[in-house]
Design a protein around this motif. Structure first.
Motif, PDB file in Angstrom:
ATOM      1  N   ASN A  49       8.501  58.626  42.389  1.00 11.81           N
ATOM      2  CA  ASN A  49       8.238  58.059  43.710  1.00 11.81           C
ATOM      3  C   ASN A  49       7.081  57.067  43.652  1.00 11.81           C
ATOM      4  O   ASN A  49       5.958  57.429  43.325  1.00 11.81           O
ATOM      5  CB  ASN A  49       7.901  59.203  44.682  1.00 11.81           C
ATOM      6  N   THR A  50       7.358  55.815  43.998  1.00 18.54           N
ATOM      7  CA  THR A  50       6.332  54.773  44.001  1.00 18.54           C
ATOM      8  C   THR A  50       5.710  54.591  45.385  1.00 18.54           C
ATOM      9  O   THR A  50       5.293  53.495  45.762  1.00 18.54           O
ATOM     10  CB  THR A  50       6.912  53.435  43.506  1.00 18.54           C
ATOM     11  N   TRP A  51       5.628  55.678  46.146  1.00 18.26           N
ATOM     12  CA  TRP A  51       4.966  55.637  47.454  1.00 18.26           C
ATOM     13  C   TRP A  51       3.475  55.371  47.290  1.00 18.26           C
ATOM     14  O   TRP A  51       2.846  55.815  46.332  1.00 18.26           O
ATOM     15  CB  TRP A  51       5.150  56.976  48.176  1.00 18.26           C
ATOM     16  N   SER A  52       2.907  54.638  48.247  1.00 22.49           N
ATOM     17  CA  SER A  52       1.466  54.407  48.286  1.00 22.49           C
ATOM     18  C   SER A  52       1.102  53.961  49.695  1.00 22.49           C
ATOM     19  O   SER A  52       1.900  53.297  50.370  1.00 22.49           O
ATOM     20  CB  SER A  52       1.067  53.317  47.288  1.00 22.49           C
ATOM     21  N   GLU A  53      -0.089  54.304  50.131  1.00 25.15           N
ATOM     22  CA  GLU A  53      -0.545  53.851  51.440  1.00 25.15           C
ATOM     23  C   GLU A  53      -0.858  52.361  51.457  1.00 25.15           C
ATOM     24  O   GLU A  53      -1.070  51.789  52.516  1.00 25.15           O
ATOM     25  CB  GLU A  53      -1.768  54.658  51.888  1.00 25.15           C
ATOM     26  N   LEU A  54      -0.885  51.716  50.291  1.00 21.64           N
ATOM     27  CA  LEU A  54      -1.064  50.276  50.234  1.00 21.64           C
ATOM     28  C   LEU A  54       0.223  49.559  49.832  1.00 21.64           C
ATOM     29  O   LEU A  54       0.208  48.357  49.593  1.00 21.64           O
ATOM     30  CB  LEU A  54      -2.191  49.910  49.255  1.00 21.64           C
ATOM     31  N   ASN A  55       1.323  50.286  49.773  1.00 25.20           N
ATOM     32  CA  ASN A  55       2.618  49.650  49.503  1.00 25.20           C
ATOM     33  C   ASN A  55       3.469  49.800  50.765  1.00 25.20           C
ATOM     34  O   ASN A  55       4.165  50.793  50.960  1.00 25.20           O
ATOM     35  CB  ASN A  55       3.305  50.303  48.302  1.00 25.20           C
ATOM     36  N   THR A  56       3.383  48.804  51.617  1.00 25.08           N
ATOM     37  CA  THR A  56       4.049  48.872  52.922  1.00 25.08           C
ATOM     38  C   THR A  56       5.567  48.962  52.796  1.00 25.08           C
ATOM     39  O   THR A  56       6.227  49.562  53.637  1.00 25.08           O
ATOM     40  CB  THR A  56       3.685  47.635  53.755  1.00 25.08           C
ATOM     41  N   CYS A  57       6.116  48.387  51.740  1.00 23.50           N
ATOM     42  CA  CYS A  57       7.568  48.435  51.528  1.00 23.50           C
ATOM     43  C   CYS A  57       8.059  49.865  51.343  1.00 23.50           C
ATOM     44  O   CYS A  57       9.221  50.167  51.629  1.00 23.50           O
ATOM     45  CB  CYS A  57       7.943  47.628  50.288  1.00 23.50           C
ATOM     46  N   HIS A  58       7.180  50.754  50.851  1.00 19.08           N
ATOM     47  CA  HIS A  58       7.568  52.114  50.480  1.00 19.08           C
ATOM     48  C   HIS A  58       6.937  53.162  51.389  1.00 19.08           C
ATOM     49  O   HIS A  58       6.862  54.329  51.025  1.00 19.08           O
ATOM     50  CB  HIS A  58       7.156  52.399  49.036  1.00 19.08           C
ATOM     51  N   SER A  59       6.510  52.752  52.586  1.00 21.54           N
ATOM     52  CA  SER A  59       5.780  53.687  53.445  1.00 21.54           C
ATOM     53  C   SER A  59       6.637  54.846  53.938  1.00 21.54           C
ATOM     54  O   SER A  59       6.114  55.852  54.408  1.00 21.54           O
ATOM     55  CB  SER A  59       5.163  52.940  54.635  1.00 21.54           C
ATOM     56  N   HIS A  60       7.954  54.739  53.810  1.00 19.40           N
ATOM     57  CA  HIS A  60       8.864  55.817  54.231  1.00 19.40           C
ATOM     58  C   HIS A  60       9.251  56.732  53.068  1.00 19.40           C
ATOM     59  O   HIS A  60      10.033  57.675  53.251  1.00 19.40           O
ATOM     60  CB  HIS A  60      10.131  55.221  54.828  1.00 19.40           C
ATOM     61  N   PHE A  61       8.727  56.490  51.882  1.00 20.56           N
ATOM     62  CA  PHE A  61       9.181  57.223  50.702  1.00 20.56           C
ATOM     63  C   PHE A  61       8.721  58.679  50.656  1.00 20.56           C
ATOM     64  O   PHE A  61       9.324  59.484  49.953  1.00 20.56           O
ATOM     65  CB  PHE A  61       8.735  56.493  49.429  1.00 20.56           C
ATOM     66  N   ARG A  62       7.652  59.025  51.348  1.00 18.66           N
ATOM     67  CA  ARG A  62       7.274  60.440  51.405  1.00 18.66           C
ATOM     68  C   ARG A  62       8.433  61.260  51.955  1.00 18.66           C
ATOM     69  O   ARG A  62       8.791  62.316  51.416  1.00 18.66           O
ATOM     70  CB  ARG A  62       6.060  60.620  52.305  1.00 18.66           C
ATOM     71  N   GLU A  63       9.010  60.765  53.055  1.00 22.14           N
ATOM     72  CA  GLU A  63      10.127  61.477  53.688  1.00 22.14           C
ATOM     73  C   GLU A  63      11.396  61.385  52.842  1.00 22.14           C
ATOM     74  O   GLU A  63      12.153  62.356  52.720  1.00 22.14           O
ATOM     75  CB  GLU A  63      10.385  60.916  55.088  1.00 22.14           C
ATOM     76  N   ARG A  64      11.642  60.214  52.248  1.00 22.65           N
ATOM     77  CA  ARG A  64      12.879  60.057  51.475  1.00 22.65           C
ATOM     78  C   ARG A  64      12.878  60.956  50.238  1.00 22.65           C
ATOM     79  O   ARG A  64      13.940  61.433  49.812  1.00 22.65           O
ATOM     80  CB  ARG A  64      13.053  58.604  51.058  1.00 22.65           C
ATOM     81  N   ALA A  65      11.720  61.209  49.669  1.00 23.26           N
ATOM     82  CA  ALA A  65      11.663  62.117  48.523  1.00 23.26           C
ATOM     83  C   ALA A  65      12.147  63.505  48.915  1.00 23.26           C
ATOM     84  O   ALA A  65      12.819  64.196  48.122  1.00 23.26           O
ATOM     85  CB  ALA A  65      10.239  62.182  47.969  1.00 23.26           C
ATOM     86  N   GLN A  66      11.847  63.911  50.129  1.00 22.31           N
ATOM     87  CA  GLN A  66      12.319  65.221  50.604  1.00 22.31           C
ATOM     88  C   GLN A  66      13.831  65.212  50.812  1.00 22.31           C
ATOM     89  O   GLN A  66      14.510  66.228  50.581  1.00 22.31           O
ATOM     90  CB  GLN A  66      11.594  65.598  51.901  1.00 22.31           C
ATOM     91  N   ASP A  67      14.365  64.064  51.241  1.00 23.95           N
ATOM     92  CA  ASP A  67      15.828  63.951  51.375  1.00 23.95           C
ATOM     93  C   ASP A  67      16.495  64.081  50.004  1.00 23.95           C
ATOM     94  O   ASP A  67      17.540  64.730  49.869  1.00 23.95           O
ATOM     95  CB  ASP A  67      16.194  62.604  52.006  1.00 23.95           C
ATOM     96  N   VAL A  68      15.904  63.450  48.992  1.00 24.97           N
ATOM     97  CA  VAL A  68      16.447  63.556  47.635  1.00 24.97           C
ATOM     98  C   VAL A  68      16.401  65.009  47.168  1.00 24.97           C
ATOM     99  O   VAL A  68      17.390  65.533  46.627  1.00 24.97           O
ATOM    100  CB  VAL A  68      15.670  62.656  46.648  1.00 24.97           C
ATOM    101  N   LYS A  69      15.276  65.658  47.385  1.00 25.59           N
ATOM    102  CA  LYS A  69      15.130  67.064  46.987  1.00 25.59           C
ATOM    103  C   LYS A  69      16.198  67.937  47.644  1.00 25.59           C
ATOM    104  O   LYS A  69      16.763  68.845  47.013  1.00 25.59           O
ATOM    105  CB  LYS A  69      13.748  67.584  47.373  1.00 25.59           C
ATOM    106  N   ARG A  70      16.460  67.644  48.916  1.00 31.96           N
ATOM    107  CA  ARG A  70      17.486  68.406  49.631  1.00 31.96           C
ATOM    108  C   ARG A  70      18.830  68.267  48.938  1.00 31.96           C
ATOM    109  O   ARG A  70      19.560  69.246  48.740  1.00 31.96           O
ATOM    110  CB  ARG A  70      17.554  67.910  51.086  1.00 31.96           C
ATOM    111  N   GLY A  71      19.172  67.031  48.548  1.00 36.90           N
ATOM    112  CA  GLY A  71      20.436  66.806  47.861  1.00 36.90           C
ATOM    113  C   GLY A  71      20.495  67.488  46.508  1.00 36.90           C
ATOM    114  O   GLY A  71      21.528  68.055  46.119  1.00 36.90           O
ATOM    115  N   VAL A  72      19.384  67.436  45.763  1.00 38.81           N
ATOM    116  CA  VAL A  72      19.327  68.092  44.456  1.00 38.81           C
ATOM    117  C   VAL A  72      19.563  69.589  44.607  1.00 38.81           C
ATOM    118  O   VAL A  72      20.342  70.199  43.858  1.00 38.81           O
ATOM    119  CB  VAL A  72      17.970  67.825  43.766  1.00 38.81           C
ATOM    120  N   LEU A  73      18.906  70.189  45.584  1.00 39.47           N
ATOM    121  CA  LEU A  73      19.048  71.627  45.821  1.00 39.47           C
ATOM    122  C   LEU A  73      20.476  71.981  46.214  1.00 39.47           C
ATOM    123  O   LEU A  73      21.049  72.971  45.727  1.00 39.47           O
ATOM    124  CB  LEU A  73      18.070  72.066  46.918  1.00 39.47           C
TER     125      LEU A  73
END
Length: 577
Positions: A49-73
């Motif tokens: 996950n390339t999320w960062s508070e200074l990477n505005t393009c990826h500001s939603h990635f915290r939540e998307r990582a959880q979506d990925v985890k849900r699919g993996v599970l």
């Protein structure tokens, strides 16, 4: 297809034996609150996950990582989120390109050194796509790329704004005295309205489309806007699919073939891609052992029509419109005859199977072949005595009157020098002048910064001019436009011919002939060569020193020479447990 068993999993080396090393691995997993049944005999999926508070393009990635985890599970795997270097073009100075290879190195070594059976690569902002993919190709485990998706359309005073492209446009008008402080502030607040990458066909959308066309995303994933609920569903689907890819042993070398790289290049040309596509696509291909060259890209550009009417090459639409018009699958369906549809993709199906049923819903956004935005593809490669190893121009995004141009050079040796000069209203310059910036390449920048769209001098702006021929060994933003020749190679910093050009020399561009030359005789160039003094090194320690010793030139993708396929064998899998 023979499926793996739990004993075949790479992670089994960490968790299956009955020994002291495994005791340590398991006890630390228990320390994290997991039970052995959470991870034993299951594919362990790294979510990079390339999320960062200074990477505005990826500001939603915290939540998307959880979506990925849900699919993996859901698919019976075990997902672990791992933070990766987050490089963005807005805040990373002098340029995120300096750190693309660092991300690639980190990705490769993170995968190699941890108990990962497969990876989901979360990126989107310009350099994160090639950096993540290059590293994962070299690591060799199954991968899926998850694109961040474009942001929503910009808006100010009832006008639709495109990120980057309209910033340059309104800045020129402000410098010309046509935009008030209040209007400038309004544009500033309305041009980037949500999470996601630039919603023009800039480098971010170009590179995610390339990943899509290469077969390493779920079909059409690159087109989904970042904040659309479909993006959440796609993220969970990535999690489910990567688990199956591990059992199927569907590794990158089975997907990223010469055919897949050609598909990516054709799609890039048809979308009106960023000039940066040249550097990144060549680097990605070379990691996969595919010898993709500048000449290959130019040949494809000559026969591939540009059919995505999306700014900056198109005139009217943005990525949100492109998605509603059918997205990348619809565009690829239009040019299906030009693609190798037999290529395998991360779905386990061929590209042709993935395109079944794709439709265009707005044929002004995604044009038919009979009505292209531009009859050839987005990019052209130039050669000549100024750029014997190549240069790049984006013909569809500049005024056609500059396709054939001859004029005197005005040469700047540094960005600060150029920046000061263009705001001088008394600058001695005409619309025929060829502005030149040198010492801005991979080594000279350092890092190959996006300085190539040189600002139109204020003296010309006030006369009503909005384009002129500009050449540089720098790159430019994919959201940029204009008559800009970029990636002059070899770069001036290492003594390329651009280092010998002087103010007043005549420069000639002939797009049809694919040539760029300075009209200076060989004897004079030899005299200048003999007098040229190499500049002082930019770095004496650290990562910059490593970069300066090993980065290749633009035409070879600016990868590190020691990371390319064929340089030598890696240390391989860890053998101490």
């Amino acid at each position: 297809m023979t499926r793996k068993t739990p004993q075949d999993l790479r992670s089994a080396r960490w968790f299956a034996p009955d020994d002291l090393r495994t005791f340590g691995h398991k006890s630390r997993m228990l320390q994290l609150g997991y039970d052995e049944q959470d991870f034993r005999d299951k594919p362990v999926i790294g979510i990079l996950n390339t999320w960062s508070e200074l990477n505005t393009c990826h500001s939603h990635f915290r939540e998307r990582a959880q979506d990925v985890k849900r699919g993996v599970l859901q698919a019976g795997g075990f997902g672990v989120e791992m933070p990766s270097l987050s490089v963005d073009e807005s805040f990373t100075k002098p340029t995120s390109m300096l750190y693309r290879n660092m991300l690639a190195m980190e990705t490769e070594e993170m995968i190699r050194s941890h108990p990962l059976d497969g990876v989901v690569l979360m990126g989107g902002c310009d350099k994160t796509t090639p950096g993540l993919v290059m590293g994962a190709i070299s690591a060799g485990v199954p991968l899926i790329y998850l694109p961040a998706g474009p942001m929503l359309r910009g808006n100010y005073a009832g006008k639709i704004l495109g990120s980057g492209s309209d910033a340059w446009k309104y800045w020129d008008e402000r410098r010309a005295g046509n935009i008030s402080d209040a209007e400038w502030t309004g544009v500033q607040g309305g041009i980037a309205r949500s999470a996601g990458t630039c919603m023009t066909m800039g480098t971010a959308s170009t590179m995610t489309a390339i990943a899509d066309a290469m077969g390493i995303t779920l079909p059409g994933a690159s087109s989904i806007p970042a904040v659309d609920s479909g993006h959440q569903r796609m993220s969970a689907s990535c999690g489910r699919r990567i688990v199956e890819m591990v059992w199927e042993d569907l590794t990158p070398e089975k997907i990223i073939t010469s055919g897949a790289c050609k598909n990516a290049a054709v799609v890039a040309m048809a979308t009106g891609c960023s000039t940066n596509a040249v550097v990144h696509l060549i680097a990605m291909a070379r990691r996969a052992g595919v010898d993709l060259t500048l000449d290959d890209l130019d040949a494809l550009g000559r026969i591939t029509p540009l059919i995505a009417n999306v700014r900056p090459s198109g005139k009217d639409y943005l990525m949100e419109d492109f998605y509603y018009a059918g997205g990348l699958r619809a565009l690829m369906k239009q040019i299906e005859a030009m693609l190798d549809t037999s290529c395998l993709t991360v779905t386990g199906k061929t590209m042709g199977e993935n395109l079944e049923g794709a439709q265009v819903y707005n044929d002004d956004v995604i044009r038919p072949l009979s009505n292209p935005v531009y009859k050839e593809g987005s990019l052209a490669v130039l050669r000549g005595n100024l750029c014997p190893d190549g240069a790049v121009i984006k013909p569809a995004a500049c005024d056609p009157k500059y396709y054939h141009h001859e004029g005197p050079a005005l040469v700047f040796d540094s960005y600060p020098e150029m920046k000061k000069a263009v705001d001088d209203e008394n600058l001695d310059i005409t619309p025929n002048t060829v502005m030149v910036l040198r010492n801005a390449g991979p080594l000279g920048g350092p890092g190959f910064p996006e300085w190539g769209m040189l600002p139109i001098p204020k003296a010309l702006l006030k006369q009503g001019h909005r384009d002129m021929l500009r050449i540089s060994d720098a790159r430019m933003s994919g959201t940029s436009y204009g008559a800009c020749v970029l990636h002059i190679s070899p770069e001036s910093y290492i003594g390329g011919p651009l280092a010998l050009l002087k103010t007043g020399d005549t420069v000639r561009l002939d797009l049809n002939a694919r040539s760029l030359d300075m009209l200076v005789d060989d004897a004079e160039l030899a005299r200048r060569r003999a007098a040229w003094i190499p500049p002082e090194p930019k770095f004496e320690r650290g990562y910059g020193y490593l970069f300066s010793k090993h980065v290749t030139q633009a035409g070879k993708g600016c990868d590190f020479d020691f990371l390319e396929t064929g340089f030598g064998r890696t240390a391989g899998e860890p053998d101490i447990f």
